[in-house]
Design a protein around this motif. Structure first.
Motif, PDB file in Angstrom:
ATOM      1  N   ASP A  41       0.846  -1.191   0.000  1.00 32.25           N
ATOM      2  CA  ASP A  41       0.000   0.000   0.000  1.00 32.25           C
ATOM      3  C   ASP A  41       0.882   1.243   0.000  1.00 32.25           C
ATOM      4  O   ASP A  41       1.654   1.469   0.915  1.00 32.25           O
ATOM      5  CB  ASP A  41      -0.907  -0.010   1.236  1.00 32.25           C
ATOM      6  CG  ASP A  41      -1.911   1.116   1.213  1.00 32.25           C
ATOM      7  OD1 ASP A  41      -2.094   1.726   0.147  1.00 32.25           O
ATOM      8  OD2 ASP A  41      -2.513   1.362   2.272  1.00 32.25           O
ATOM      9  N   LYS A  42       0.755   2.068  -1.047  1.00 26.82           N
ATOM     10  CA  LYS A  42       1.601   3.255  -1.190  1.00 26.82           C
ATOM     11  C   LYS A  42       0.984   4.496  -0.566  1.00 26.82           C
ATOM     12  O   LYS A  42       1.627   5.520  -0.472  1.00 26.82           O
ATOM     13  CB  LYS A  42       1.883   3.534  -2.677  1.00 26.82           C
ATOM     14  CG  LYS A  42       2.591   2.412  -3.375  1.00 26.82           C
ATOM     15  CD  LYS A  42       4.014   2.292  -2.904  1.00 26.82           C
ATOM     16  CE  LYS A  42       4.704   1.203  -3.708  1.00 26.82           C
ATOM     17  NZ  LYS A  42       6.008   0.877  -3.251  1.00 26.82           N
ATOM     18  N   THR A  43      -0.286   4.432  -0.161  1.00 26.31           N
ATOM     19  CA  THR A  43      -0.924   5.608   0.395  1.00 26.31           C
ATOM     20  C   THR A  43      -0.551   5.756   1.864  1.00 26.31           C
ATOM     21  O   THR A  43      -0.526   4.780   2.610  1.00 26.31           O
ATOM     22  CB  THR A  43      -2.465   5.522   0.284  1.00 26.31           C
ATOM     23  OG1 THR A  43      -2.899   4.353   0.974  1.00 26.31           O
ATOM     24  CG2 THR A  43      -2.896   5.448  -1.163  1.00 26.31           C
ATOM     25  N   PRO A  44      -0.263   6.975   2.311  1.00 27.49           N
ATOM     26  CA  PRO A  44       0.090   7.166   3.719  1.00 27.49           C
ATOM     27  C   PRO A  44      -1.135   6.988   4.608  1.00 27.49           C
ATOM     28  O   PRO A  44      -2.248   7.366   4.237  1.00 27.49           O
ATOM     29  CB  PRO A  44       0.611   8.592   3.778  1.00 27.49           C
ATOM     30  CG  PRO A  44       0.028   9.263   2.591  1.00 27.49           C
ATOM     31  CD  PRO A  44      -0.161   8.207   1.545  1.00 27.49           C
TER      32      PRO A  44
END
Length: 52
Positions: A41-44
């Motif tokens: 998952d690249k979303t913060p």
């Protein structure tokens, strides 16, 4: 050291390791069963105060 004492120590060590590792094993089992891959998952997950 008496045999009974040695066996009790070994049993307690193995039980402690199982209790310590159980949450990690359950986490990986959950990821496997649900197909989740949170490490991809690249979303913060939280907003950083640096970018205000």
């Amino acid at each position: 050291m008496e045999e009974a004492t040695r066996k009790r120590i070994i049993r307690n060590v193995l039980l402690s390791l199982l209790i310590y590792a159980l949450p990690v094993l359950l986490m990986f089992l959950t990821f496997y069963l649900t197909g989740q891959k949170p490490w991809k998952d690249k979303t913060p997950n939280n907003k950083s105060s640096i970018n205000h």
